[in-house]
Design a protein around this motif. Sequence first.
Motif, PDB file in Angstrom:
ATOM      1  N   ASP A 614       0.842  -1.186   0.000  1.00  0.00           N
ATOM      2  CA  ASP A 614       0.000   0.000   0.000  1.00  0.00           C
ATOM      3  C   ASP A 614       0.874   1.231   0.000  1.00  0.00           C
ATOM      4  O   ASP A 614       2.075   1.166   0.227  1.00  0.00           O
ATOM      5  N   GLN A 616       0.940   5.729  -1.468  1.00  0.00           N
ATOM      6  CA  GLN A 616       0.378   6.812  -2.262  1.00  0.00           C
ATOM      7  C   GLN A 616       1.055   6.825  -3.630  1.00  0.00           C
ATOM      8  O   GLN A 616       2.280   6.773  -3.728  1.00  0.00           O
ATOM      9  N   GLU A 631      -4.485   6.067  -4.244  1.00  0.00           N
ATOM     10  CA  GLU A 631      -3.911   4.995  -3.453  1.00  0.00           C
ATOM     11  C   GLU A 631      -3.268   3.957  -4.358  1.00  0.00           C
ATOM     12  O   GLU A 631      -3.634   3.815  -5.535  1.00  0.00           O
TER      13      GLU A 631
END
Length: 666
Positions: A614, A616, A631
């Motif tokens: 995960d 940005q 995301e």
Amino acid sequence: MRRGVAEARFLPFFDDFSQSALYPDSTKWTDCNALVNDGFPLCPPNRNGITLDVLDANGRVYSYAISNAFLAEYLTSVRIRLDSVMEPEPRALTPADSLYLSFYYQPQGNGNAPEEQDSLGLQFGTTVLRQEFLFLDYQNYDIADIFAEMQVDTLFPGDTVWASVGCQPGLFTIVTDTLTPATQGSIAVPCDSVFTTVADTTWYHIWSVPGQTLEDFMNENDGAHFKQVLIPIRDERFFREDFYFRFYNYASIVSSSLPANRSNEDNWNIDFVYLNLGRSVNDTTYPMLTFSGQRPSFFERYQAIPYRQYRINPNSAIRENLHIDIANLDGVDHQANYYYSVQQVGGSQHYTRALEPTTIHPYKTHGYLQCPDYGESPACPYVGELFALSFDYDSVSYLVKHYIYDSTCNPPLTDSMVYRQGMYNYYAYDDGIPELGFGVRPAGGKFAVRFDLAEFDTIAGVQLLFNHTLKDANDKYFDIVVWKDENGRPGEEVYRLEGQRPIWQEMPYQFSYYRFTKPVLLSGAFYMGIEQRSDDLINIGFDASVDNIQYNFINTNGAWQQSSKHGSLMIRPVVGSSYYIGVDENGTSTGTGAFVLYPNPASSTLHLDGDIQDGQVCIYDLTGRRVFEGEYQSEIPVSQLNDGMYFLSITTAEGQVFTQKFIIKK
């Protein structure tokens, strides 16, 4: 089958490291542990030098480093032909051709001084080539074809199957099972012996010097920052087709009683390595005008400033004059012309500033070109214009080109210096190279750096650069803290990110991003720094080549005071966005190993594959404008983007940042 060795270079051999970025030129040097940079060398003859120390190619302390003198690293040339030259016509070389190897060296520079037990040395090497067996190359033969060729109907264990015509004579294999025409499959039979050419090199000690401080070194050399060494090559055993030379250093790190201090030490800087024939002991000057030192920043106070903050008060952000180191390496004066140009990347702003011809005296006797008491010169040209203001972009960058030349010479003497001056979304006092490390004692000690906002803004996180230590002994917990200003010192604490640890990237000189759990709204002066939880030194990067001592503060006894250590802490607050925008201004690569993107070029969808779970994702065009944010996911829609080149940046949950280029082509 034979495998050869690398092609050799003919004379001349020359490297001033000005065209290398981070690692030495692989066409001239065989190893890459010593790093090319413009931070460790102090006042070198020309731009960039190479530094021998105790760090490997990834910026890690050698695992075998000890407190006694140990052999740390080499800088080894490629194979050089000293048996002959090809121009202007082929002929043999002899000692009568007056071969000299010359170089400049400097202990410590902006880094750490080597102790007397440490040393810098030079060796010459010659090689003997021999053939070393690697392996047998096999071919598979169908069992039916073997029966047909041997004219038999059964093979028993112990029978011999010889290699076919075209293979190396005398090779065979022994059958281990009973084989009949009903047996399916094939038999592997050796066909060729594969050898490699191995170079056994014998090394001869030529020159060495013990370690010392830069101050003592300059006192012994009439105030010169670098010393030139010229070494004649007269021994006939070196006039061969397989000549090498290499520099090496012995180093010694601090004792194990201070584990977090066992970091980069005992620095030696080398520059302007030159090997050629027809030279003499007086051959100490060169017809060259050259830029030296570091690339000049257009900003008065910072090396980098957020674009949104620059737009508020550009006049106070830009300095009046640039500061440039320029050297004339010749033995006579030169009338030099100078100009620089500024081009906005992806934008319309462009200007050029040219100066009247200037007399530049020889570097050997006068050092760098000096600035006049009034006015400007190539060493301190005025900044021609303010950077343009645009409210459509989060960031902008400019391509800056400096030129110095004397066109009256034949051939003309010329040099250029090209770099980017960027305004992204972070502040930086440092230039990106940590010559030293910084920390405080005891546990609970704090250090902070002052920054000033031109208007209200949010602080979203911070970029930090930590030095490696032996076995990463500085991998300790710390808190990141933000303070308001109180009479020129850190005052009220406004934010604390607790329980952080150093994050290292895969390559040297790379920052790691620590994202705040919430944005911090501030205005005016604020301070960002670290509170240590351990008695051990945290060893954050410290840029000793850019001095901002007036903005560095420490607190080890309950009271804040200005630091006594000259330089810049490598703490970069990120303003506005929850990620950081930036192009590497040092010419080194951004980490890319964590993910793969494809296809490249892409048209509608970009696929991401790798270890990242995960984070940005942001995409920027070449002007620095953010064109996508979201995301992390395995598929990124890009059909809305126009054709061209883009940068995809991923900021992971752990704060690591990875960037790759890709192209849109429809």
